[in-house]
Enzyme design. Structure first.
Site, short mmCIF file in Angstrom:
data_model
loop_
_atom_site.label_atom_id
_atom_site.label_comp_id
_atom_site.label_asym_id
_atom_site.label_seq_id
_atom_site.Cartn_x
_atom_site.Cartn_y
_atom_site.Cartn_z
N LYS A 265 133.02 33.15 21.03
CA LYS A 265 132.68 32.45 20.30
C LYS A 265 133.17 31.13 21.05
O LYS A 265 132.50 29.09 21.29
CB LYS A 265 132.71 32.41 19.50
CG LYS A 265 131.93 31.20 18.06
CD LYS A 265 132.27 31.74 16.52
CE LYS A 265 133.77 31.03 16.48
NZ LYS A 265 134.04 31.31 14.65
N ASP A 283 129.01 31.99 15.02
CA ASP A 283 129.67 31.80 14.49
C ASP A 283 128.31 32.42 13.01
O ASP A 283 127.30 33.11 12.84
CB ASP A 283 130.07 30.54 13.80
CG ASP A 283 128.20 29.63 13.11
OD1 ASP A 283 127.76 30.02 13.55
OD2 ASP A 283 129.45 28.57 12.78
#
Length: 397
Positions: A265, A283
């Protein structure tokens, strides 16, 4: 005189014979019939014994007739009594049945009406425009082609609502962005943006942060939470940048994920926003919304990334991430989605999980959609031009 005695003897013999024959017959009604026959024979012989037998026979007949009459009288009475009992029982049953039928029925709760999504709710900074209602699309039995079309249409709609979407972390170079992204775990971007100015003012380069005293860094990072673990991560990645990459943040995914505290991420945030290389940022907001929209049923971030990435061209990945994350923060919240103010309500299979009344939903909007400041202290000019407000610094008002 001789004839009379002879007659008596004959009658006696006849009666004896009759009695013998009666014994041979059944014990119930045979004696009565025998007596009658005997009476007839005696009358033919003419004697007093015959008259006596006849009298006995007559008495027996009367007694039998009386018994039959009594039984006949009892039978109708018993029948009437039984009939009366049955009739009373029937009437009582009928009364109970009628009572059940006439008893008031319990009120049942009215069936819930299915939520109807607005045709298109245009969410502006100043308010929500009224919208017509249509039945929301259902993804059940949705083909792959239909899913791709619906997903891309949602992205186009969100691009119109958030044309100024951008990473909500303040940064001026790749180093600041990677550090800020690591610090954003388990806290808000706003809190990170309020904290990093002091950090970068004291440690502007990887070399400076690599040589920092951990206790001093911890004190700066305390407002972000988990400050000890985050201190180890940022100092560790700074040392790795100095030792392995000459103090520069690498521009490849396989190199970025080797840095302490950096996962896929964080790596995609850096690649997409610092180097312009497409990547999907999965997320918490992104995970919630793509599952709510039924783009995928996966729960693992890597699998979600692969599933969603297959629905869009690679060139759309970075902007798609911004659109989805912005929508999750401003309108499609985890606990109370503002469904009545959602611009993609007709395309959302989860419409109705949140507030559907436009006026009530408008009160749930956050950041610039609700007329409040955003998360960046120094946002891009396009955001300010669209009516967005910069966030206040740490400790202000």
């Amino acid at each position: 005189m001789k004839k009379s005695s002879a007659s008596k003897k004959t009658a006696a013999n006849t009666e004896t014979a009759a009695n013998t024959e009666t014994g041979a017959n059944t014990e119930t009604g045979a004696r009565t019939e025998t007596a009658a026959n005997t009476g007839k024979a005696a009358s033919a012989g003419a004697g007093s014994g015959g008259k006596a037998a006849a009298r006995k026979t007559s008495a027996a007949k009367k007694t039998s007739a009386a018994k039959k009459a009594g039984a006949a009288k009892k039978t109708p009475a018993a029948t009437k009594a039984a009939t009366g009992q049955r009739s009373a029982a029937g009437q009582e049953t009928a009364k109970k049945t009628a009572a059940k039928k006439t008893a008031p029925l319990k009120r049942q709760a009215p069936a819930k009406k299915p939520a109807v999504a607005p045709k298109k709710a245009t969410v502006a900074v100043k308010g929500v425009a009224p919208a017509k209602t249509v039945t929301p699309a259902s993804p059940r039995g949705e083909s792959r082609t239909a899913l791709v079309r619906r997903a891309r249409r949602i992205n186009r709609e969100l691009a119109e609502v958030y044309p100024y979407a951008h990473p909500e972390l303040d940064f001026e170079n790749p180093f600041q962005l990677v550090v800020a992204t690591v610090l954003s775990a388990q806290t808000t971007d706003l809190r990170v943006n309020q904290t990093t100015p002091a950090l970068f003012a004291k440690y502007p380069t990887p070399e400076d942060l690599a040589a920092a005293v951990p206790e001093e860094v911890e004190e700066i990072l305390r407002p972000t939470g988990f400050f000890r673990a985050k201190t180890r991560s940022v100092i560790g990645l700074s040392k790795a940048l100095v030792e392995d990459f000459g103090g520069e943040v690498p521009g490849r995914l396989e190199d970025l994920v080797k840095l302490p505290g950096v996962g896929r991420k964080t790596a995609f945030v850096v690649l997409g926003n610092a180097y312009g290389r497409p990547g999907i940022t999965v997320d918490t907001h992104f995970q919630r919304l793509v599952r709510r929209w039924r783009w995928t049923e996966e729960t693992d971030p890597d699998k979600i990334e692969a599933a969603v990435g297959a629905l869009f061209p690679k060139s759309d990945w970075t902007d798609l991430s911004h659109h989805v994350i912005w929508h999750g923060r401003r309108i499609c919240h985890a606990r109370k989605p503002a469904c009545g103010a959602c611009p993609i309500a007709p395309l959302c299979p989860a419409y109705g999980e949140g507030e559907t009344d436009p006026e009530k939903a408008k009160k749930l909007l956050k950041y610039e959609k609700g007329g409040f400041p955003g998360q960046r202290l120094k946002p891009p000019q396009a955001y300010l031009d669209a009516g967005g407000k910069p966030a206040p610094p740490l400790g202000a008002g």
